[in-house]
Design an enzyme around this catalytic site. Structure first.
Site, PDB file in Angstrom:
ATOM      1  N   ARG A  52      -0.367 -29.764  35.599  1.00  0.00           N
ATOM      2  CA  ARG A  52      -0.355 -28.596  34.684  1.00  0.00           C
ATOM      3  C   ARG A  52      -0.912 -27.356  35.377  1.00  0.00           C
ATOM      4  O   ARG A  52      -0.221 -26.347  35.460  1.00  0.00           O
ATOM      5  CB  ARG A  52      -1.076 -28.939  33.377  1.00  0.00           C
ATOM      6  CG  ARG A  52      -1.092 -27.803  32.401  1.00  0.00           C
ATOM      7  CD  ARG A  52      -1.265 -28.197  30.924  1.00  0.00           C
ATOM      8  NE  ARG A  52      -1.856 -29.468  30.665  1.00  0.00           N
ATOM      9  CZ  ARG A  52      -3.162 -29.723  30.642  1.00  0.00           C
ATOM     10  NH1 ARG A  52      -4.026 -28.742  30.874  1.00  0.00           N
ATOM     11  NH2 ARG A  52      -3.623 -30.924  30.380  1.00  0.00           N
ATOM     12  N   TYR A 105      12.319  -6.346  21.979  1.00  0.00           N
ATOM     13  CA  TYR A 105      12.813  -7.701  21.690  1.00  0.00           C
ATOM     14  C   TYR A 105      12.171  -8.209  20.403  1.00  0.00           C
ATOM     15  O   TYR A 105      10.946  -8.241  20.278  1.00  0.00           O
ATOM     16  CB  TYR A 105      12.498  -8.620  22.868  1.00  0.00           C
ATOM     17  CG  TYR A 105      13.051 -10.008  22.695  1.00  0.00           C
ATOM     18  CD1 TYR A 105      14.378 -10.206  22.320  1.00  0.00           C
ATOM     19  CD2 TYR A 105      12.256 -11.126  22.892  1.00  0.00           C
ATOM     20  CE1 TYR A 105      14.894 -11.483  22.149  1.00  0.00           C
ATOM     21  CE2 TYR A 105      12.764 -12.403  22.736  1.00  0.00           C
ATOM     22  CZ  TYR A 105      14.079 -12.571  22.355  1.00  0.00           C
ATOM     23  OH  TYR A 105      14.587 -13.832  22.184  1.00  0.00           O
ATOM     24  N   ASP A 173       6.616  -4.838  29.412  1.00  0.00           N
ATOM     25  CA  ASP A 173       7.647  -5.871  29.508  1.00  0.00           C
ATOM     26  C   ASP A 173       8.750  -5.337  30.429  1.00  0.00           C
ATOM     27  O   ASP A 173       9.459  -4.393  30.098  1.00  0.00           O
ATOM     28  CB  ASP A 173       8.194  -6.200  28.109  1.00  0.00           C
ATOM     29  CG  ASP A 173       9.182  -7.357  28.120  1.00  0.00           C
ATOM     30  OD1 ASP A 173       9.915  -7.501  29.124  1.00  0.00           O
ATOM     31  OD2 ASP A 173       9.240  -8.103  27.126  1.00  0.00           O
ATOM     32  N   LYS A 198      16.489 -13.731  32.561  1.00  0.00           N
ATOM     33  CA  LYS A 198      17.578 -12.739  32.550  1.00  0.00           C
ATOM     34  C   LYS A 198      17.988 -12.391  33.992  1.00  0.00           C
ATOM     35  O   LYS A 198      18.200 -13.269  34.788  1.00  0.00           O
ATOM     36  CB  LYS A 198      17.129 -11.498  31.772  1.00  0.00           C
ATOM     37  CG  LYS A 198      16.330 -11.796  30.516  1.00  0.00           C
ATOM     38  CD  LYS A 198      17.190 -12.409  29.452  1.00  0.00           C
ATOM     39  CE  LYS A 198      16.317 -12.902  28.300  1.00  0.00           C
ATOM     40  NZ  LYS A 198      17.059 -13.648  27.319  1.00  0.00           N
TER      41      LYS A 198
HETATM   42  C1  LIG Z   1      12.613  -7.783  26.704  1.00  0.00           C
HETATM   43  C2  LIG Z   1      12.463  -9.255  26.497  1.00  0.00           C
HETATM   44  N1  LIG Z   1      11.255  -9.810  26.580  1.00  0.00           N
HETATM   45  C3  LIG Z   1      11.077 -11.135  26.409  1.00  0.00           C
HETATM   46  C4  LIG Z   1      12.146 -11.957  26.129  1.00  0.00           C
HETATM   47  C5  LIG Z   1      11.922 -13.432  25.916  1.00  0.00           C
HETATM   48  O1  LIG Z   1      12.410 -14.151  27.001  1.00  0.00           O
HETATM   49  P1  LIG Z   1      12.753 -15.716  26.941  1.00  0.00           P
HETATM   50  O2  LIG Z   1      14.036 -15.841  26.190  1.00  0.00           O
HETATM   51  O3  LIG Z   1      12.811 -16.111  28.375  1.00  0.00           O
HETATM   52  O4  LIG Z   1      11.641 -16.379  26.203  1.00  0.00           O
HETATM   53  C6  LIG Z   1      13.425 -11.421  26.038  1.00  0.00           C
HETATM   54  C7  LIG Z   1      14.580 -12.274  25.721  1.00  0.00           C
HETATM   55  O5  LIG Z   1      15.678 -11.790  25.482  1.00  0.00           O
HETATM   56  C8  LIG Z   1      13.580 -10.026  26.225  1.00  0.00           C
HETATM   57  O6  LIG Z   1      14.784  -9.445  26.140  1.00  0.00           O
END
Ligand SMILES: Cc1ncc(COP(=O)(O)O)c(C=O)c1O
Length: 373
Positions: A52, A105, A173, A198
């Site tokens: 872990r 998001y 982010d 992504k």
């Molecule tokens: C800007 C942003 N942050 C976080 C996330 C979350 O990512 P994950 O789907 O890998 O948990 C996303 C998912 O689309 C996102 O677009």
């Protein structure tokens, strides 16, 4: 070793050990939940003991992402949402106030609604493009720029200055931009977090998240959250992600090229009601995006007249696959209202893949023609 090199070189070499005759460039995944201990000493700091907290494959990718984010310590997490949660829960306590994007998001707002408000953390939302409330009494400002799905952009350096003056921490982010598109730590942020699911990894085959910071206290708080709650990615996914990183520069270059051509085609198509891509000189976010971003994203957002029009568009297209997520090799489109985003019914987030530009422009133009036919 990668300071001073271009993005292609940095992507290819990030996090790799020095070449050793007879050894692979990227050592294979260390698939271990546990490791033999010295019977006399038992666990020893710096020697892997349990999977872990300890894994050499993860550490290699962490070194790579720390380098690409401009220097900082990286911690991998199991997904982008695990990274968002790690930052929120490692920094916020009962009585704190957090500022989140109103148009970012949607699951980030959902974590805050479901898990923070009930624990006595006050949640305030602000649109990415502003206006922002004053930051007095705010413990953490989380920015998402460009915001998903609307692609608004905020000035990271200016907001970081104002937030720091009020004693707040700033996290960004960086999912949509990727570390090659924007380096928030260099712009004054305390923490970068992102979904590696992504464009960063781009092959639509894994979920991943990461946090990078230069602040040892924040690093230790996030590490402690991760290692105790267990939100770690598996070694094989970390290895696949590292393998994908080598092509990040060329994937992003093609995606941006495709986004520019598609945005130009959408801009003049009569069926398209509104269009956002920060790379367009006419976009309201263009000036601030050009100032702080090193390249524009491969995601374009546009609106068709209705949900039915989006269905007709997707059925008429031969190259655009209906799918959520973004940043992958294949061009995909997602009607965001179907997931609960507070957007018009016909809003489409189009993620440009690495197909030939001319093929995509021809396909998308003819699919739009079919919508209005
Ligand atoms: C800007 C942003 N942050 C976080 C996330 C979350 O990512 P994950 O789907 O890998 O948990 C996303 C998912 O689309 C996102 O677009």
């Amino acid at each position: 070793m990668i300071g001073g090199y271009g993005d292609g070189t940095r992507s290819v070499r990030a996090g790799l050990p020095d070449p050793v005759p007879g050894q692979p460039f990227l050592p294979g995944p260390v698939l271990a939940s546990t490791y033999p201990l010295d019977p006399e000493t038992g666990p020893v700091p710096g020697v892997d003991g349990y999977g872990r907290p300890d894994n050499a494959t993860r550490r290699r990718l962490e070194a790579a992402l720390g380098e690409l984010e401009g220097g900082g310590q990286c911690l991998l997490l199991a997904s982008g949402m695990a990274a968002v949660s790690a930052v929120l829960f490692a920094t916020l306590r009962t009585g704190d106030r957090v500022l989140l994007p109103a148009d970012g998001y949607y699951q980030t707002r959902e974590v805050a609604r479901a898990e923070l408000s009930s624990r006595g953390v006050e949640v305030t939302l602000a649109p990415t493009a502003g206006p922002y409330p004053d930051f007095d009494g705010v413990r953490l400002v989380l920015l998402e720029t460009p915001a998903n799905p609307g692609l608004d952009v905020c000035d990271i350096a200016e907001l970081a200055r104002a937030a720091h003056a009020a004693g707040a921490l700033v996290a960004v982010d960086n999912t949509t931009a990727t570390p090659l598109g924007q380096r928030p730590l260099d712009l004054g942020a305390d923490i970068v977090l992102a979904s590696g699911t992504k464009a960063l990894t781009g092959h639509s085959d894994l979920l991943l998240g990461y946090v990078v910071t230069r602040d040892p206290d924040l690093l230790s708080a996030v590490r402690s959250w991760r290692d105790t709650t267990g939100a770690i990615p598996g070694a094989f996914d970390a290895w696949l992600a590292h393998r994908s990183l080598a092509t990040l520069d060329i994937r992003l270059a093609r995606q941006t090229e495709n986004a520019a051509a598609i945005a130009a085609a959408l801009a003049v198509h009569p069926t398209v009601d509104s269009l956002r891509w920060p790379g367009l000189e006419t976009d309201v976010a263009h000036a601030v995006a050009s100032k702080q971003m090193r390249r524009f994203p491969g995601v374009v957002t546009f609106t068709l007249p209705s949900a039915g029009a989006v269905v007709r568009f997707l059925k008429a297209s031969r190259l655009v696959i209906a799918a959520t997520s973004f940043g992958g090799l294949h061009t995909t489109a997602d009607r965001r209202a179907q997931w609960g985003d507070d957007t018009p019914e016909g809003l489409v987030r189009l993620s440009c893949g690495i197909e030939d530009t001319a093929d995509l422009v021809a396909d998308i133009t003819s699919a739009l023609n079919a919508v209005s036919a």
